[in-house]
Design a protein around this motif. Structure first.
Motif, PDB file in Angstrom:
ATOM      1  N   ALA A  66      45.532  47.097  45.147  1.00 22.79           N
ATOM      2  CA  ALA A  66      45.064  46.684  43.820  1.00 22.79           C
ATOM      3  C   ALA A  66      43.972  47.659  43.394  1.00 22.79           C
ATOM      4  O   ALA A  66      42.862  47.627  43.933  1.00 22.79           O
ATOM      5  CB  ALA A  66      44.539  45.260  43.861  1.00 22.79           C
ATOM      6  N   GLU A  67      44.306  48.538  42.438  1.00 22.64           N
ATOM      7  CA  GLU A  67      43.374  49.577  41.996  1.00 22.64           C
ATOM      8  C   GLU A  67      42.849  49.241  40.611  1.00 22.64           C
ATOM      9  O   GLU A  67      43.610  48.825  39.737  1.00 22.64           O
ATOM     10  CB  GLU A  67      44.083  50.933  41.941  1.00 22.64           C
ATOM     11  CG  GLU A  67      44.732  51.352  43.248  1.00 22.64           C
ATOM     12  CD  GLU A  67      45.558  52.618  43.078  1.00 22.64           C
ATOM     13  OE1 GLU A  67      44.949  53.704  43.048  1.00 22.64           O
ATOM     14  OE2 GLU A  67      46.792  52.507  42.957  1.00 22.64           O
ATOM     15  N   TYR A  68      41.559  49.463  40.407  1.00 26.14           N
ATOM     16  CA  TYR A  68      40.943  49.178  39.116  1.00 26.14           C
ATOM     17  C   TYR A  68      40.077  50.363  38.688  1.00 26.14           C
ATOM     18  O   TYR A  68      39.530  51.089  39.527  1.00 26.14           O
ATOM     19  CB  TYR A  68      40.092  47.911  39.198  1.00 26.14           C
ATOM     20  CG  TYR A  68      40.893  46.706  39.622  1.00 26.14           C
ATOM     21  CD1 TYR A  68      41.722  46.044  38.731  1.00 26.14           C
ATOM     22  CD2 TYR A  68      40.851  46.251  40.943  1.00 26.14           C
ATOM     23  CE1 TYR A  68      42.485  44.950  39.127  1.00 26.14           C
ATOM     24  CE2 TYR A  68      41.606  45.162  41.349  1.00 26.14           C
ATOM     25  CZ  TYR A  68      42.423  44.516  40.434  1.00 26.14           C
ATOM     26  OH  TYR A  68      43.182  43.452  40.836  1.00 26.14           O
ATOM     27  N   ASN A  69      39.950  50.533  37.390  1.00 31.33           N
ATOM     28  CA  ASN A  69      39.149  51.627  36.848  1.00 31.33           C
ATOM     29  C   ASN A  69      37.672  51.439  37.179  1.00 31.33           C
ATOM     30  O   ASN A  69      37.184  50.305  37.306  1.00 31.33           O
ATOM     31  CB  ASN A  69      39.315  51.725  35.333  1.00 31.33           C
ATOM     32  CG  ASN A  69      40.713  52.176  34.939  1.00 31.33           C
ATOM     33  OD1 ASN A  69      41.369  52.908  35.681  1.00 31.33           O
ATOM     34  ND2 ASN A  69      41.182  51.735  33.780  1.00 31.33           N
ATOM     35  N   GLU A  70      36.977  52.537  37.308  1.00 29.24           N
ATOM     36  CA  GLU A  70      35.554  52.538  37.649  1.00 29.24           C
ATOM     37  C   GLU A  70      34.719  51.712  36.678  1.00 29.24           C
ATOM     38  O   GLU A  70      33.705  51.128  37.050  1.00 29.24           O
ATOM     39  CB  GLU A  70      35.041  53.991  37.666  1.00 29.24           C
ATOM     40  CG  GLU A  70      33.590  54.158  38.066  1.00 29.24           C
ATOM     41  CD  GLU A  70      33.400  54.187  39.570  1.00 29.24           C
ATOM     42  OE1 GLU A  70      32.261  53.965  40.010  1.00 29.24           O
ATOM     43  OE2 GLU A  70      34.378  54.429  40.295  1.00 29.24           O
ATOM     44  N   ASP A  71      35.155  51.645  35.417  1.00 28.72           N
ATOM     45  CA  ASP A  71      34.353  50.978  34.387  1.00 28.72           C
ATOM     46  C   ASP A  71      34.777  49.534  34.122  1.00 28.72           C
ATOM     47  O   ASP A  71      34.370  48.932  33.127  1.00 28.72           O
ATOM     48  CB  ASP A  71      34.409  51.766  33.080  1.00 28.72           C
ATOM     49  CG  ASP A  71      35.834  51.920  32.536  1.00 28.72           C
ATOM     50  OD1 ASP A  71      36.776  51.486  33.235  1.00 28.72           O
ATOM     51  OD2 ASP A  71      35.988  52.473  31.424  1.00 28.72           O
ATOM     52  N   ILE A  72      35.579  48.932  34.985  1.00 26.14           N
ATOM     53  CA  ILE A  72      35.994  47.554  34.780  1.00 26.14           C
ATOM     54  C   ILE A  72      34.776  46.633  34.744  1.00 26.14           C
ATOM     55  O   ILE A  72      33.815  46.809  35.486  1.00 26.14           O
ATOM     56  CB  ILE A  72      36.980  47.100  35.892  1.00 26.14           C
ATOM     57  CG1 ILE A  72      37.578  45.731  35.552  1.00 26.14           C
ATOM     58  CG2 ILE A  72      36.310  47.089  37.261  1.00 26.14           C
ATOM     59  CD1 ILE A  72      38.690  45.302  36.490  1.00 26.14           C
TER      60      ILE A  72
END
Length: 294
Positions: A66-72
């Motif tokens: 599960a990958e999420y953007n740095e700015d989430i």
């Protein structure tokens, strides 16, 4: 004669046992799955993710990233994480750190289902280090240290133990776990005036600070057991520990190298815990896990 404690040997045995258990589960149509949660593209996190994926593949555990953007945002991350936490097909969760500043790491660690928290970072699992029981998900690195000592059949009861480093993820829980095995424990930290005051007479010294050449030969007695948990990088990019190995090893009865020490055990221990978590979540069914645990 100095015995070199090789974490790879400990990990190899651990993986073999875990693979056998996975195969038993698969025959029952139970397929252990690990969710690795990563925010951004930190190099250390990516490296650890790759290592974990490799080990899981070797023992037959499915991995979902599960990958999420740095700015989430914290709000969005909490929603996404809650969904993973609630999924019945995911038995283990590995939250990679560090997390970006806008995310409340402590709050997220509290949110992880303690039974899926294979890294041992939920406060409930941290607290279990006070009185650890078999299969408890106590913090990972301290558990790996004990796994190494057990593999080499080194008793802890009655020993004078000095731990250099008092972090929440290594030093402090490890001290609790040593006390639970009836050791006499001293814990040094950044405010300790002279670490050697506590290491010179210790039977077992554990260095867990992240400072190259922290422990030298004059700081230990002959016959000491030394465990190096540190991970550092020299000017050439080579991995080194906290112990000046070339000097300390000749005085030690047991010592581990870096790399090839405690760090080699951790990913295999993660796999073992995914299986333990899977057994827990299916324990209320009619399936009999006695053959898995024998």
């Amino acid at each position: 004669m100095t015995v070199k404690m090789r974490g790879r040997d400990v990990a190899r045995k651990m993986r073999s046992e875990t693979k056998d258990k996975v195969q038993v589960l698969q025959k029952e149509n139970i397929f252990p799955k690990l969710a690795i949660v990563r925010v951004g593209n930190d190099k250390g996190s990516l490296g650890y993710q790759k290592a974990a994926q490799k080990i899981m593949a070797q023992v037959g555990i499915e991995v979902e990233i599960a990958e999420y953007n740095e700015d989430i945002s914290m709000t969005d991350f909490e929603k996404q994480f809650a969904q993973i936490n609630a999924r019945q097909d995911v038995q283990g969760i590995l939250l990679l750190r560090p997390l970006p500043q806008q995310l409340d790491t402590e709050k997220i660690q509290r949110a992880i289902d303690p039974h899926k928290d294979i890294d041992g970072m939920n406060p409930i699992n941290l607290g279990k280090s006070l009185d650890p029981q078999k299969d408890d998900f106590v913090p990972l690195t301290p558990a790996a240290v004990l796994a190494m000592l057990d593999y080499y059949e080194i008793p802890i009861e009655g020993k004078k133990v000095t731990i250099i480093g008092h972090s929440l993820v290594v030093g402090r829980p490890l001290a609790n776990m040593m006390l639970a095995r009836n050791a006499t424990v001293a814990v040094c930290n950044a405010y300790t005036p002279d670490n050697s005051e506590f290491t010179k007479n210790a039977d077992l010294v554990i260095a867990a600070v992240g400072k190259t050449d922290l422990l030298t030969a004059e700081m230990v007695k002959s016959g000491v057991i030394v465990i190096d948990v540190g991970t550092n990088y020299d000017s050439a990019g080579k991995v080194t520990g906290d112990v000046l190995y070339a000097e300390v090893a000749p005085k030690a009865a047991y010592i581990n190298p870096v790399p090839g020490g405690v760090g080699s055990i951790t990913t295999s221990l993660l796999a073992q815990r995914v299986v333990q978590a899977t057994e827990y979540f299916y324990r209320k069914t009619t399936r009999d896990f006695s053959s898995v645990n024998s």
